[in-house]
Design a protein around this motif. Structure first.
Motif, PDB file in Angstrom:
ATOM      1  N   ASP A   1       0.858  -1.184   0.000  1.00 47.31           N
ATOM      2  CA  ASP A   1       0.000   0.000   0.000  1.00 47.31           C
ATOM      3  C   ASP A   1       0.894   1.235   0.000  1.00 47.31           C
ATOM      4  O   ASP A   1       1.902   1.270   0.696  1.00 47.31           O
TER       5      ASP A   1
ATOM      6  N   ASN B   1       4.653   1.124  -0.463  1.00 42.41           N
ATOM      7  CA  ASN B   1       5.278   1.451  -1.739  1.00 42.41           C
ATOM      8  C   ASN B   1       4.166   1.636  -2.772  1.00 42.41           C
ATOM      9  O   ASN B   1       3.006   1.303  -2.535  1.00 42.41           O
TER      10      ASN B   1
ATOM     11  N   SER C   1      -7.419  -1.331  -4.846  1.00 44.29           N
ATOM     12  CA  SER C   1      -6.982   0.076  -4.824  1.00 44.29           C
ATOM     13  C   SER C   1      -8.175   1.013  -4.688  1.00 44.29           C
ATOM     14  O   SER C   1      -9.323   0.598  -4.799  1.00 44.29           O
TER      15      SER C   1
ATOM     16  N   GLU D   1     -10.219   4.450  -6.117  1.00 46.18           N
ATOM     17  CA  GLU D   1     -10.720   4.765  -7.467  1.00 46.18           C
ATOM     18  C   GLU D   1      -9.588   5.325  -8.327  1.00 46.18           C
ATOM     19  O   GLU D   1      -8.584   5.788  -7.797  1.00 46.18           O
TER      20      GLU D   1
ATOM     21  N   PRO E   1      -3.428   8.754  -6.100  1.00 45.29           N
ATOM     22  CA  PRO E   1      -2.333   7.774  -6.179  1.00 45.29           C
ATOM     23  C   PRO E   1      -2.694   6.527  -6.984  1.00 45.29           C
ATOM     24  O   PRO E   1      -1.812   5.792  -7.422  1.00 45.29           O
TER      25      PRO E   1
HETATM   26  N1  SAM Z   1     -12.138  -1.309  -1.106  1.00 41.31           N
HETATM   27  C1  SAM Z   1     -11.734   0.029  -1.476  1.00 41.31           C
HETATM   28  C2  SAM Z   1     -12.307   0.413  -2.824  1.00 41.31           C
HETATM   29  O1  SAM Z   1     -12.816  -0.467  -3.533  1.00 41.31           O
HETATM   30  O2  SAM Z   1     -12.239   1.623  -3.136  1.00 41.31           O
HETATM   31  C3  SAM Z   1     -10.241   0.135  -1.445  1.00 41.31           C
HETATM   32  C4  SAM Z   1      -9.758   0.056  -0.041  1.00 41.31           C
HETATM   33  S1  SAM Z   1      -8.050   0.193   0.233  1.00 41.31           S
HETATM   34  C5  SAM Z   1      -8.082   1.163   1.664  1.00 41.31           C
HETATM   35  C6  SAM Z   1      -7.473   1.249  -1.048  1.00 41.31           C
HETATM   36  C7  SAM Z   1      -5.991   1.495  -0.857  1.00 41.31           C
HETATM   37  O3  SAM Z   1      -5.347   1.712  -2.118  1.00 41.31           O
HETATM   38  C8  SAM Z   1      -5.650   2.745  -0.017  1.00 41.31           C
HETATM   39  O4  SAM Z   1      -5.143   2.347   1.232  1.00 41.31           O
HETATM   40  C9  SAM Z   1      -4.612   3.509  -0.857  1.00 41.31           C
HETATM   41  O5  SAM Z   1      -3.555   4.044  -0.060  1.00 41.31           O
HETATM   42  C10 SAM Z   1      -4.130   2.408  -1.775  1.00 41.31           C
HETATM   43  N2  SAM Z   1      -3.480   2.879  -3.012  1.00 41.31           N
HETATM   44  C11 SAM Z   1      -3.884   3.855  -3.852  1.00 41.31           C
HETATM   45  N3  SAM Z   1      -3.006   3.991  -4.872  1.00 41.31           N
HETATM   46  C12 SAM Z   1      -2.022   3.065  -4.668  1.00 41.31           C
HETATM   47  C13 SAM Z   1      -0.840   2.704  -5.371  1.00 41.31           C
HETATM   48  N4  SAM Z   1      -0.477   3.336  -6.502  1.00 41.31           N
HETATM   49  N5  SAM Z   1      -0.081   1.691  -4.874  1.00 41.31           N
HETATM   50  C14 SAM Z   1      -0.431   1.054  -3.727  1.00 41.31           C
HETATM   51  N6  SAM Z   1      -1.545   1.354  -3.008  1.00 41.31           N
HETATM   52  C15 SAM Z   1      -2.327   2.351  -3.480  1.00 41.31           C
END
Ligand code: SAM
Length: 275
Positions: free
Chosen positions: A106, A136, A156, A158, A162
């Motif tokens: 994450d 990362n 991830s 939407e 990021p």
């Molecule tokens: N279930 C949720 C949804 O469907 O929207 C997703 C939950 S989870 C908390 C989403 C995670 O994706 C976040 O913790 C965010 O920090 C992570 N994230 C976003 N972009 C990312 C990237 N490029 N690499 C790794 N993690 C990423």
């Protein structure tokens, strides 16, 4: 005076939840992170104004990301979760004894930190010895780990901020290369009511990379429209060719061996989207 959290799911439509307590309001290095207590759905994690997970309905999404793909691959020893910092997908992955190692990547360590503190029932397996947690960019991680994984799950946010590059053809090509020769991946691919074009573009891109592509759905009340989709790309194994009688009953509340193939039966307007 009542306090309500409203998520604008489109410019003219949204959901609203009555809040009883606020635990965290923080702008992290990557996103606005809010952790709030809601009367209807319990503790809720919100990132950049979008509901990520709630204690009451989280089981649907986390079970439906993890179990269809892990019961499609016959021997998912090494798995990767991109995103998923709340730990819910990892908790479900740990229900599979065949998994020898699960890596979670994450981009935002604050999501992991606050989920452990305020969402303990969701984050509870992040310290499992079979789990390696990395902070990362998932995009970078897959490019540095060729032919490394049997299963990759993309949990991830939407495709904004990021996560913007986690819905591109280049990312799916990177996923293909990070998977072993018989690997499978699954990604959450939003809803057909407000994000039909996204589902279509992801499906087109994944079809250009993987020989087998399947889309399935689930009902998630706190996600936009309540009808959520997931897109699976596979190099060899087809989820619709799994012998459901061989799937064990797990400690789940949404996924079941009976639902495994049924989840891939889509409403006609969704079928038409991905034709
Ligand atoms: N279930 C949720 C949804 O469907 O929207 C997703 C939950 S989870 C908390 C989403 C995670 O994706 C976040 O913790 C965010 O920090 C992570 N994230 C976003 N972009 C990312 C990237 N490029 N690499 C790794 N993690 C990423």
């Amino acid at each position: 005076m009542d306090l309500w959290y409203t998520e604008k799911q489109t410019e003219s439509f949204g959901i609203t939840a009555k809040i009883t307590k606020t635990y965290v309001n923080e702008q992290t290095e990557f996103q606005q992170l809010d952790m709030i207590e809601t009367e209807e759905f319990g503790t809720m994690l919100v990132l950049d104004g979008m509901v990520m997970t709630t204690v009451k309905d989280e089981f649907v999404y986390h079970e439906m990301v993890a179990h269809p793909v892990l019961f499609t691959h016959p021997n998912p020893e090494h798995v990767l979760v991109v995103g998923g910092g709340d730990g819910g997908v990892i908790r479900e992955v740990m229900k599979h004894p065949k998994v020898k190692k699960a890596v979670l990547v994450d981009i935002d360590g604050k999501v992991i930190e606050y989920s452990k503190k305020y969402l303990p029932t969701i984050a509870k397996e992040l310290d499992n010895p079979r789990v390696e947690v990395l902070v990362n960019d998932g995009f970078m991680h897959i490019h540095d780990h060729k032919s490394s994984y049997d299963v990759i799950m993309v949990d991830s946010t939407e495709p904004v901020g990021p996560a913007a590059n986690l819905f591109t053809r280049g990312f799916y090509q990177g996923i293909f290369e990070a998977l072993k020769d018989d690997g499978i991946f699954v990604a959450q691919t939003d809803n057909p009511w407000f994000k039909a074009e996204l589902i279509q573009s992801v499906n087109k891109d994944v079809r250009e990379v993987f020989p087998i592509v399947r889309v399935y759905g689930a009902n998630i009340p706190t996600y936009p429209s309540g009808l959520w989709t997931f897109t699976m790309g596979s190099k060899k194994y087809d989820p619709l060719e799994v012998d459901e009688s061989a799937i064990p009953e797990l400690d789940t509340k949404y996924y079941s061996p009976r639902l495994h193939k049924a989840a891939f039966m889509l409403p006609k307007f969704v079928e038409d989207l991905i034709k």
